[in-house]
Design an enzyme around this catalytic site. Structure first.
Site, PDB file in Angstrom:
ATOM      1  N   LYS A  26      -6.012  91.605  -5.731  1.00  0.00           N
ATOM      2  CA  LYS A  26      -6.275  91.266  -4.336  1.00  0.00           C
ATOM      3  C   LYS A  26      -7.755  91.438  -4.015  1.00  0.00           C
ATOM      4  CE  LYS A  26      -2.767  92.331  -1.625  1.00  0.00           C
ATOM      5  NZ  LYS A  26      -1.889  93.397  -1.094  1.00  0.00           N
ATOM      6  N   ARG A  96      -4.630  98.153   2.113  1.00  0.00           N
ATOM      7  CA  ARG A  96      -3.750  97.329   1.278  1.00  0.00           C
ATOM      8  C   ARG A  96      -3.849  97.769  -0.171  1.00  0.00           C
ATOM      9  NH1 ARG A  96      -5.985  91.384   2.469  1.00  0.00           N
ATOM     10  NH2 ARG A  96      -3.829  90.802   2.006  1.00  0.00           N
ATOM     11  N   GLY A 105       6.804  97.138  -5.166  1.00  0.00           N
ATOM     12  CA  GLY A 105       7.046  98.539  -5.502  1.00  0.00           C
ATOM     13  C   GLY A 105       5.879  99.392  -5.066  1.00  0.00           C
ATOM     14  N   MET A 107       2.813 100.592  -2.425  1.00  0.00           N
ATOM     15  CA  MET A 107       2.851 100.888  -1.002  1.00  0.00           C
ATOM     16  C   MET A 107       2.653  99.636  -0.166  1.00  0.00           C
ATOM     17  SD  MET A 107       0.402 103.122   1.415  1.00  0.00           S
ATOM     18  CE  MET A 107      -0.437 101.672   2.016  1.00  0.00           C
ATOM     19  N   ARG A 349      -4.143  84.101  -4.706  1.00  0.00           N
ATOM     20  CA  ARG A 349      -3.837  84.463  -6.096  1.00  0.00           C
ATOM     21  C   ARG A 349      -3.142  83.271  -6.728  1.00  0.00           C
ATOM     22  NH1 ARG A 349       0.739  88.832  -4.308  1.00  0.00           N
ATOM     23  NH2 ARG A 349       2.032  87.364  -3.170  1.00  0.00           N
ATOM     24  N   HIS A 465      11.187  88.008   0.115  1.00  0.00           N
ATOM     25  CA  HIS A 465      11.173  88.796  -1.120  1.00  0.00           C
ATOM     26  C   HIS A 465      12.132  88.217  -2.149  1.00  0.00           C
ATOM     27  CE1 HIS A 465      12.523  92.183  -3.685  1.00  0.00           C
ATOM     28  NE2 HIS A 465      11.237  92.465  -3.689  1.00  0.00           N
ATOM     29  N   ARG A 571      23.935  77.455 -42.202  1.00  0.00           N
ATOM     30  CA  ARG A 571      24.722  78.545 -42.784  1.00  0.00           C
ATOM     31  C   ARG A 571      26.077  77.995 -43.185  1.00  0.00           C
ATOM     32  NH1 ARG A 571      23.043  80.000 -37.717  1.00  0.00           N
ATOM     33  NH2 ARG A 571      21.588  81.730 -37.493  1.00  0.00           N
ATOM     34  N   ARG A 627      21.793  77.107 -46.863  1.00  0.00           N
ATOM     35  CA  ARG A 627      21.976  78.408 -47.500  1.00  0.00           C
ATOM     36  C   ARG A 627      23.362  78.461 -48.125  1.00  0.00           C
ATOM     37  NH1 ARG A 627      21.871  83.685 -43.885  1.00  0.00           N
ATOM     38  NH2 ARG A 627      23.914  82.896 -43.284  1.00  0.00           N
ATOM     39  N   GLU A 755      14.850  88.631 -47.533  1.00  0.00           N
ATOM     40  CA  GLU A 755      15.494  89.447 -46.496  1.00  0.00           C
ATOM     41  C   GLU A 755      15.739  90.872 -46.959  1.00  0.00           C
ATOM     42  OE1 GLU A 755      19.295  87.630 -45.533  1.00  0.00           O
ATOM     43  OE2 GLU A 755      19.394  86.726 -47.511  1.00  0.00           O
ATOM     44  N   SER A 774      12.111  81.552 -47.309  1.00  0.00           N
ATOM     45  CA  SER A 774      12.392  81.536 -45.881  1.00  0.00           C
ATOM     46  C   SER A 774      12.678  82.972 -45.488  1.00  0.00           C
ATOM     47  CB  SER A 774      13.596  80.641 -45.594  1.00  0.00           C
ATOM     48  OG  SER A 774      13.906  80.722 -44.233  1.00  0.00           O
ATOM     49  N   GLY A 776      14.273  85.733 -43.794  1.00  0.00           N
ATOM     50  CA  GLY A 776      15.479  85.999 -43.019  1.00  0.00           C
ATOM     51  C   GLY A 776      15.241  87.296 -42.270  1.00  0.00           C
ATOM     52  N   THR A 777      14.545  87.176 -41.134  1.00  0.00           N
ATOM     53  CA  THR A 777      14.054  88.401 -40.491  1.00  0.00           C
ATOM     54  C   THR A 777      15.151  89.195 -39.782  1.00  0.00           C
ATOM     55  OG1 THR A 777      13.320  86.953 -38.711  1.00  0.00           O
ATOM     56  CG2 THR A 777      11.643  87.744 -40.248  1.00  0.00           C
ATOM     57  N   ASN A 778      16.345  88.616 -39.609  1.00  0.00           N
ATOM     58  CA  ASN A 778      17.421  89.453 -39.052  1.00  0.00           C
ATOM     59  C   ASN A 778      17.786  90.533 -40.058  1.00  0.00           C
ATOM     60  OD1 ASN A 778      17.410  87.690 -36.957  1.00  0.00           O
ATOM     61  ND2 ASN A 778      19.348  86.699 -37.464  1.00  0.00           N
ATOM     62  N   CYS A 841      13.495  82.056 -40.513  1.00  0.00           N
ATOM     63  CA  CYS A 841      14.717  81.490 -39.948  1.00  0.00           C
ATOM     64  C   CYS A 841      15.551  82.524 -39.197  1.00  0.00           C
ATOM     65  CB  CYS A 841      15.548  80.826 -41.035  1.00  0.00           C
ATOM     66  SG  CYS A 841      16.104  81.986 -42.289  1.00  0.00           S
ATOM     67  N   TYR A 861       6.411  76.908 -41.254  1.00  0.00           N
ATOM     68  CA  TYR A 861       7.289  76.498 -40.151  1.00  0.00           C
ATOM     69  C   TYR A 861       8.085  77.684 -39.618  1.00  0.00           C
ATOM     70  CZ  TYR A 861      11.247  76.716 -43.415  1.00  0.00           C
ATOM     71  OH  TYR A 861      12.198  77.156 -44.293  1.00  0.00           O
TER      72      TYR A 861
HETATM   73  P1  ADP Z   1       1.449  92.182   0.337  1.00  0.00           P
HETATM   74  O1  ADP Z   1       0.936  92.565  -0.987  1.00  0.00           O
HETATM   75  O2  ADP Z   1       2.782  92.742   0.653  1.00  0.00           O
HETATM   76  O3  ADP Z   1       1.320  90.728   0.622  1.00  0.00           O
HETATM   77  P2  ADP Z   1      -0.879  92.512   1.962  1.00  0.00           P
HETATM   78  O4  ADP Z   1      -1.835  93.604   1.743  1.00  0.00           O
HETATM   79  O5  ADP Z   1      -1.292  91.175   1.490  1.00  0.00           O
HETATM   80  O6  ADP Z   1       0.499  92.941   1.354  1.00  0.00           O
HETATM   81  O7  ADP Z   1      -0.623  92.479   3.514  1.00  0.00           O
HETATM   82  C1  ADP Z   1       0.575  92.353   4.182  1.00  0.00           C
HETATM   83  C2  ADP Z   1       0.404  91.423   5.367  1.00  0.00           C
HETATM   84  O8  ADP Z   1      -0.614  91.906   6.243  1.00  0.00           O
HETATM   85  C3  ADP Z   1      -0.019  90.043   4.954  1.00  0.00           C
HETATM   86  O9  ADP Z   1       0.629  89.106   5.750  1.00  0.00           O
HETATM   87  C4  ADP Z   1      -1.498  90.041   5.216  1.00  0.00           C
HETATM   88  O10 ADP Z   1      -1.974  88.755   5.440  1.00  0.00           O
HETATM   89  C5  ADP Z   1      -1.591  90.931   6.440  1.00  0.00           C
HETATM   90  N1  ADP Z   1      -2.912  91.562   6.517  1.00  0.00           N
HETATM   91  C6  ADP Z   1      -3.486  92.340   5.586  1.00  0.00           C
HETATM   92  N2  ADP Z   1      -4.716  92.712   5.948  1.00  0.00           N
HETATM   93  C7  ADP Z   1      -4.933  92.147   7.143  1.00  0.00           C
HETATM   94  C8  ADP Z   1      -6.045  92.137   8.037  1.00  0.00           C
HETATM   95  N3  ADP Z   1      -7.184  92.771   7.751  1.00  0.00           N
HETATM   96  N4  ADP Z   1      -5.922  91.463   9.183  1.00  0.00           N
HETATM   97  C9  ADP Z   1      -4.772  90.807   9.472  1.00  0.00           C
HETATM   98  N5  ADP Z   1      -3.701  90.765   8.691  1.00  0.00           N
HETATM   99  C10 ADP Z   1      -3.779  91.425   7.528  1.00  0.00           C
HETATM  100 MG    MG Z   2      -0.235  89.685   0.528  1.00  0.00          MG
HETATM  101 MG    MG Z   3       3.154  94.931  -0.146  1.00  0.00          MG
END
Ligand code: ADP
Ligand code: MG
Ligand code: MG
Length: 889
Positions: A26, A96, A105, A107, A349, A465, A571, A627, A755, A774, A776-778, A841, A861
């Site tokens: 990020k 963030r 997972g 924060m 990303r 999600h 086989r 075989r 093998e 050939s 036979g890696t099993n 194989c 191969y």
């Molecule tokens: P996640 O990895 O769960 O996407 P983010 O860090 O990208 O978490 O942020 C969660 C939400 O908060 C996203 O919708 C993001 O666009 C928004 N957000 C993060 N930082 C800011 C900011 N500085 N101003 C406004 N919205 C934000």
């Molecule tokens: Mg995000």
């Molecule tokens: Mg998040």
């Protein structure tokens, strides 16, 4: 002095996209976007090295970190013109997390940090909107309270619900500034009660609390599970991003959204995404309000696209989309916010996509000239390609529609309904197919989503999600299926009066969003033109040939359809279980004398010959490795008393004799017993019959089609040179006999499976009599580890979990042991015979990382199951481009 903090935005970009190891994905991309001139709110990234330092030093920080953070924050203050903690013009920031790879997972983000009882008043004045200010404050306490202080989020919901009850309101949007103010008071009181401390008022305390929580979350259970599932090392650590807030919730000219530069489900080149007017941050993903489409062409009646509602911001975003795609040359997943009609970019990303989309995007981008053909080949994950080869619902099959939701991740799946991730995992471990049904999913459900064949949620959009994770995992998913209601307590879902209980079967079609009662028949996948285009590009760069393991005409046809360049392993024992033949096989086993065995084998010969006629015809001149009989004879005998009696009668003998013979043949350790060439040496007539069937079939097809097959006869389980000499002599003799009888001649070769470790170590001697090896890696894996694959299931998962084995060695070749033997055998064999043909194989022949290994040791191969042939073709191309490493030659 170590630089722990890197600034971005407002003209000072200390990071770059290629610094993701240090800055996390990020942070690196925020800096990159800012440096190519996109509007990014200023901020700074605390590096992943701080996380590592933190865990190496009893959860403390480097001494100079605080000063660097202060400096970073001062720079944001200067750029924005507000001050952190200032009562009149307070700076608010988001905190963030951001690991190298996006990682559910970790924060959750905390927004609006810096608000307290005094700064909220400043925000009221500065924004001129008291309701907005108090709503922001309550959001902050709620996020910070649950994410950083660990207060159960229900406690916050309760307070809002009570406020609504008291005021007779039903929607959050109806609450006024005063009412939110009261909610804030309630929150603070509740937080003090639950945590024993007042809610932190000092913005700096808030900031360090949030930073600590991000680092702390690196070691929480969800993150650990996710890392384990995705092979992410714990040493990587996470970065923390602190960024000036922009507000999408300051009125009707504000919005927030999530979008993809192309459709992540189909790969179609359209701007794809969702936005919400007057909303903040995660409102889109949370599925609380229904997001609206970006493009007008995608708007359904009643929906308000961003294109029509905010034409200026939309036009700017369309330009950003182009800039990003040209800059990153890949499909991007972006987050944006519009504050008072001004666009801000908050994230980009490389977007997660379905297998179908990844294929289409790679091919399209190459055709658009954004990338070259080789790059397109590198872009598609061979394992993802596998998904495209999965079945879909048979359009003609009868079905009963239950409901329709969003087509969140394509593919069809049937299974028993379960309502919790734990149950999904438990049932899947017992071998059941399950459909995980949830109102919505969260990162705690990952293990269940992984175990499930399909996922159904009743809430959330295309970027919820459930949808994002399912697409990444290649699980079919129907999301936001509002017509279904789920009752967790009674373990039942219902829709339009129909009830489905846990344990009953449902079918979902993630490509259409449809949900059906019971199971629905499925059909073979149809492959797109893009598929063959990409395969064509892959074939141009790959060096390894790809063959298939196939015995039946159907397998052979499938293999050819997928582009196999021959059969690497047929086989023959699989041909003996057919009801028509097993009688003759058993007669042969029961015979007391050689002539008795020959009589039985003569019955088998025509069947066996026809098998090869069929295969040679389908393979039309391509090499076919056959075989000779491998398993111990005991495997062919009946087991139950009833069957024994029946077989005894049909063979004209009695049950006692049958049982005695079975006893004689039973072995303490059949895997290491009388099998492979040891059978062919004890009973030469068996291999003679098989060799005769092969040559007669080859001559027949050669005469018929004028395209002579090239049989490659493979002797199994050779440990010594002498074993191969003896069996090879038999095969050569039969060949000459058949050629004389038929007055026809075909080229053939005789080789062996490697093998056993001894065979690998004495490969130079063995190569004298072999035209090919050939691997036979099993069995080679079993014999190298001294580990029976059929019995390893009980402890192998534990071994992998404890890191004793980095991966299951039956799935991915063990490079140091088994691989070393392969390498030794290849080197020694080629030293004696430079044109010795080398192949693999075992199951490993279809595993991408094993294919990379095969490339590196210079095999000719790989051979794998027919459905994996395209995967292997692609992996072989990628391996060739990656450079084989130290190649034996
Ligand atoms: P996640 O990895 O769960 O996407 P983010 O860090 O990208 O978490 O942020 C969660 C939400 O908060 C996203 O919708 C993001 O666009 C928004 N957000 C993060 N930082 C800011 C900011 N500085 N101003 C406004 N919205 C934000
Ligand atoms: Mg995000
Ligand atoms: Mg998040």
């Amino acid at each position: 002095m170590t630089q722990w903090v890197y600034s971005f935005g407002a003209g000072r970009n200390e990071g770059r996209a290629d610094m993701r190891n240090l800055l996390g994905g990020k942070g690196a991309n925020l800096a990159e976007m800012a440096s190519i001139g996109l509007p990014v709110p200023p901020g700074f990234t605390v590096t992943t090295e701080v996380c590592t330092w933190y865990y190496q030093n009893n959860e403390t920080y480097p001494a100079d970190l605080e000063d660097q953070v202060k400096a970073g924050l001062a720079r944001i203050e200067e750029a924005v013109g507000n001050k952190f903690g200032d009562h009149r013009k307070p700076l608010l920031v988001s905190v963030r997390s951001g690991a190298r790879v996006s990682m559910p997972g970790m924060m959750d983000t905390v927004l609006n940090l810096g608000l307290n009882d005094a700064t909220v008043e400043g925000l009221v004045v500065a924004s001129g909107d008291a309701r907005f200010a108090w709503d922001s404050y309550r959001r902050f306490i709620q996020m910070y309270g649950s994410v950083v202080l660990g207060v159960d989020h229900h406690r916050f919901e309760e307070i809002i619900e009570n406020e609504k009850l008291d005021t007779g309101k039903t929607e959050d949007t109806e609450l006024t500034a005063q009412e939110w103010h009261r909610v804030v008071d309630g929150y603070k009181e509740m937080v003090r009660e639950v945590t024993g401390k007042p809610f932190p008022q000092d913005p700096w305390d808030q900031l360090w609390g949030a930073v600590g929580a991000v680092f702390g979350s690196w070691q929480n259970q969800r993150a650990i599970t996710y890392r384990r599932l995705h092979d992410i090392p714990a040493e990587w650590g996470t970065a923390v991003n602190v960024q000036a807030m922009v507000f999408g919730n300051m009125g009707e000219d504000c919005a927030t959204g999530v979008c993809f530069t192309r459709d992540p489900s189909t790969g179609e080149n359209i701007f794809y995404g969702e936005y919400l007017i007057n909303a903040q941050g995660e409102d889109v993903v949370a599925g609380i309000r229904t997001p609206q489409p970006m493009a007008e062409s995608r708007a359904k009646p009643g929906e308000r696209s961003m294109e029509t509602v905010m034409p200026n911001a939309y036009a700017e975003l369309v330009k950003v989309r182009e800039t990003l795609e040209r800059h990153y040359t890949d499909m991007q997943d972006i987050e944006f916010t519009v504050q008072s009609n001004k666009l801000y970019m908050l994230q980009t990303r490389n977007g997660k996509r379905t297998a179908a989309a990844s294929l289409k995007i790679a091919v399209d981008m190459a055709q658009e000239g954004l990338i070259d053909h080789a790059e397109a080949v590198k872009r598609v994950n061979p394992a993802a390609l596998d998904q495209l080869l999965h079945p879909t619902l048979d359009p003609k099959a009868p079905r009963k529609l239950l409901a329709k939701g969003l087509p969140a991740s394509p593919g069809a799946a049937s299974g028993v309904v379960v309502f919790s991730a734990d149950e999904a995992e438990a049932r899947a471990q017992k071998g059941e197919s399950v459909i995980l049904v949830r109102i919505e999913t969260s990162p705690e459900d990952i293990h269940g989503m992984h175990a499930a064949k399909g996922i159904l949620t009743t809430r959330g959009g295309m970027t919820s999600h459930a949808a994002v994770v399912a697409r990444g995992m290649g699980r079919p998913c129907v999301a936001g299926c509002g017509g279904v209601s789920v009752d967790y307590n009674n373990q039942v879902l219902s829709s339009g009066g129909v009830q489905i209980r846990g344990g009953e079967v449902l079918t979902i079609d993630g490509g259409t969003g449809e949900v059906y009662v019971g199971s629905v028949a499925m059909v073979e996948p149809q492959l797109s033109g893009d598929f063959s285009t990409l395969m064509g590009w892959a074939d141009k760069v790959r060096r390894l040939k790809v063959r298939a393991n196939a015995e039946t005409p159907l397998d052979a046809e499938t293999a050819r359809k997928f582009g196999a360049e021959g059969i690497g392993l047929c086989r023959t024992e699989h041909m003996f279980f057919d009801p028509e033949r097993i009688g003759a096989v058993r007669q042969m086993i029961m015979a007391e004398t050689e002539s008795g065995r020959r009589t039985a084998l003569a019955r088998l010969l025509p069947f066996q010959r026809q098998d090869f006629v069929d295969l040679f015809r389908i393979m039309a001149g391509l090499p076919v490795t056959i075989r000779l009989l491998d398993p111990p004879l005991h495997e062919f005998l009946p087991h139950s008393d009833f069957e024994i009696a029946e077989v005894a009668q049909s063979l004209g003998t009695d049950t006692e004799t049958m049982k005695r013979r079975a006893q004689e043949l039973s072995e303490a350790n059949p895997m290491l017993g009388h099998r492979g060439c040891r059978l062919g040496i004890a009973f030469p007539e068996i291999y003679e019959m098989q060799a005769r069937a092969i040559f007669e079939a080859a001559c027949q097809i050669g005469k018929e089609t004028h395209k002579a097959p090239h049989p490659e006869i493979m002797i199994p389980l050779v440990a010594t040179k002498r074993e191969l000499e003896i069996t090879r002599a038999q095969v050569d003799r039969i060949a000459q006999e058949v050629f004389a009888e038929t007055k026809y001649h075909v080229e053939y070769s005789v080789g062996t499976m490697i093998e056993l470790p001894r065979a690998a170590l004495t490969a130079d001697a063995i190569a004298d009599s072999a035209d090919f090896f050939s691997f036979g890696t099993n069995d080679l894996t079993q014999t190298t580890f001294g580990l029976s694959r059929d019995d390893a299931g009980k402890f192998l998962p534990l071994y992998v979990e404890k890191g004793i084995f980095p991966k299951d060695p039956f799935v991915s070749i063990d490079p140091d042991g088994v691989g070393e033997l392969v390498k030794i055998a290849a080197e020694k064999g080629r030293r004696v015979k430079s044109d010795l043909k080398l192949g693999i194989c075992g199951e490993h022949g279809g595993d991408p990382s094993s294919i990379h290994f095969c490339e590196s040791v210079g095999l000719d191969y790989v051979s794998c199951s027919p459905y994996r042939v395209p995967v292997a073709r692609l992996a072989a191309a990628q391996a060739a481009m990656a450079g084989g490493g130290d190649r034996t030659a």
